[in-house]
Design an enzyme around this catalytic site. Sequence first.
Site, mmCIF file in Angstrom:
data_model
loop_
_atom_site.group_PDB
_atom_site.id
_atom_site.type_symbol
_atom_site.label_atom_id
_atom_site.label_comp_id
_atom_site.label_asym_id
_atom_site.label_seq_id
_atom_site.Cartn_x
_atom_site.Cartn_y
_atom_site.Cartn_z
ATOM 1 N N GLU A 1 0.829 -1.217 0.000
ATOM 2 C CA GLU A 1 0.000 0.000 0.000
ATOM 3 C C GLU A 1 0.858 1.260 0.000
ATOM 4 O O GLU A 1 0.754 2.118 0.890
ATOM 5 C CB GLU A 1 -0.935 -0.015 1.209
ATOM 6 C CG GLU A 1 -1.973 -1.131 1.138
ATOM 7 C CD GLU A 1 -3.022 -1.091 2.237
ATOM 8 O OE1 GLU A 1 -2.741 -0.541 3.314
ATOM 9 O OE2 GLU A 1 -4.133 -1.615 2.022
ATOM 10 N N GLU B 1 -5.461 -8.098 -1.550
ATOM 11 C CA GLU B 1 -6.134 -7.984 -0.245
ATOM 12 C C GLU B 1 -7.582 -7.617 -0.482
ATOM 13 O O GLU B 1 -7.883 -6.720 -1.262
ATOM 14 C CB GLU B 1 -5.530 -6.869 0.617
ATOM 15 C CG GLU B 1 -4.252 -7.217 1.298
ATOM 16 C CD GLU B 1 -3.789 -6.124 2.265
ATOM 17 O OE1 GLU B 1 -4.637 -5.451 2.889
ATOM 18 O OE2 GLU B 1 -2.575 -5.954 2.369
HETATM 19 C C1 BGP Z 1 -4.357 -3.055 4.844
HETATM 20 C C2 BGP Z 1 -3.050 -3.614 5.273
HETATM 21 C C3 BGP Z 1 -3.096 -4.902 5.997
HETATM 22 C C4 BGP Z 1 -4.369 -5.215 6.715
HETATM 23 C C5 BGP Z 1 -5.619 -4.628 6.114
HETATM 24 C C6 BGP Z 1 -6.821 -4.582 7.015
HETATM 25 O O1 BGP Z 1 -4.325 -1.682 4.904
HETATM 26 O O2 BGP Z 1 -2.195 -3.794 4.169
HETATM 27 O O3 BGP Z 1 -1.914 -5.042 6.732
HETATM 28 O O4 BGP Z 1 -4.277 -5.240 8.059
HETATM 29 O O5 BGP Z 1 -5.441 -3.338 5.630
HETATM 30 O O6 BGP Z 1 -6.727 -3.515 7.899
HETATM 31 P P1 BGP Z 1 -6.969 -3.688 9.450
HETATM 32 O O7 BGP Z 1 -6.035 -4.760 9.884
HETATM 33 O O8 BGP Z 1 -6.657 -2.393 10.071
HETATM 34 O O9 BGP Z 1 -8.394 -4.072 9.589
#
Ligand code: BGP
Length: 476
Positions: free
Chosen positions: A180, A371
Amino acid sequence: MSNGTFTPATGAFPEGFLWGGATAANQVEGAFNSGGKGLSIQDVMPQGITTPPTEGPTPDNLKQVAIDFYNRYAEDIALFAEMGFKTYRFSIAWSRVFPNGDDEAPNEEGLAFYDRVLDELQKHGIEPLVTISHYETPLNLARTFGGWTNRAMIGFYERYSRVLFERFGSRVKYWLTFNEINSVLHEPFLSGGIPTPKAELSETDLYQAIHHELVASARVTKLAREIAPGAQVGCMILAMPVYPLTPSPNDVVKAMDTAHGSYAFGDIHVRGAYPGYLLRYFRDNGIALDITEQDREDLLNTVDFVSFSYYMSVAETADPAALKGPGNIMGGVPNPTLEASEWGWQIDPQGLRVVMNDYWERWQKPLFVVENGIGAKDVLVEVDGVPTVEDDYRIDYMNDHLVQVREAIADGAEVMGYTSWGCIDVVSASTAQLSKRYGFIYVDRNDDGTGTLNRYKKKSFEWYKNVISSNGATLS
Ligand code: BGP
């Protein structure tokens, strides 16, 4: 997939589609100070991004143990294999390989751990997809060097990447340079290891840091090709389509400006040069960057594919009095037509199709959804004496999003694969909770650190297994 053999859309998932799941080292491994590992920024972020970093590690940091993947990787990978994963996206903890980031030589014990993970994946025929840097800059590089504001970071990152390509290049084909990367603009410490509080950073500092990351990304893309022929390198963008809140041209232009904030990262990675709208932004705001001739040349090493995360879309308005949305690190306002998750992330499956069309048309590079998923408070129940979670809400969410991936393929987008986020429950990145669960596999660990760390299959486990074995035909 991206070697020129792409066949035009048929409205179905192509042969060889890389189904799988994704995690990041700091959110699963634990073993935060064993095996010679140094500290990373995550070790001073016990509450994620919700509170300022602590001086040193504190015992309330769930990531110190996380889900103990460091010791249980074989069991977890066996479960991924049981679901039929074709690929597994994981990240390498930079501070496990270079404990201080600026060390001359790598930590053999750290490298050996990833050898074991790769052995296990190979055993099950699962293709690795490796993120080189996923929100886990070595703490020393943040505190001593100022993170990516410092040009010296390019050299440290290159040395680290070279070691990875030399050691694992024969076994890893797909690499992502920075998780990201566009989130640096919003979360400079998490994403760029920049310890200066955001309010005290000038835009010049921030864009200079981004420039260093972009150059580093391009330089290691070149390196990967030199060291590991056949390697494919992708950028990784936090994707969030931006809708104008109203049909007012002011809102449309505002939405365009906000969208440019993320497009820029893909434009540079794919086209190898800064886009005009960003140069204009620099001119209009007195931002002067140190960009060398060598940097410009380096940036020409463009990526093979574009990967991205997708969780939500956002609405944008030119009205400064409009309410800012909760749970959204990227700005914008809530969209009144959408429902939100328990954490306020607005759910918009069609936004995924929108963003995939956008990216495909803009860059004409294969896309990889690396993701996607929903964080929810799962409840463990017993069915026929076996602990499980009846997570129909997750099945619905994923079904609806995958249907939109299929739509985008039908629209003509070339798509390499899909890895759901947190295929096994992980510690969340933004709030550092275990109760924000994403997995097909439940991990018995609670926000207070209690729990057996046992793994249980949720209802979605079987569902995803069927999706994969039918190559998406069971989606409804
Ligand atoms: C993205 C990241 C991840 C992951 C996901 C969900 O921004 O790349 O590492 O964690 O989001 O976010 P969160 O864990 O805050 O729910």
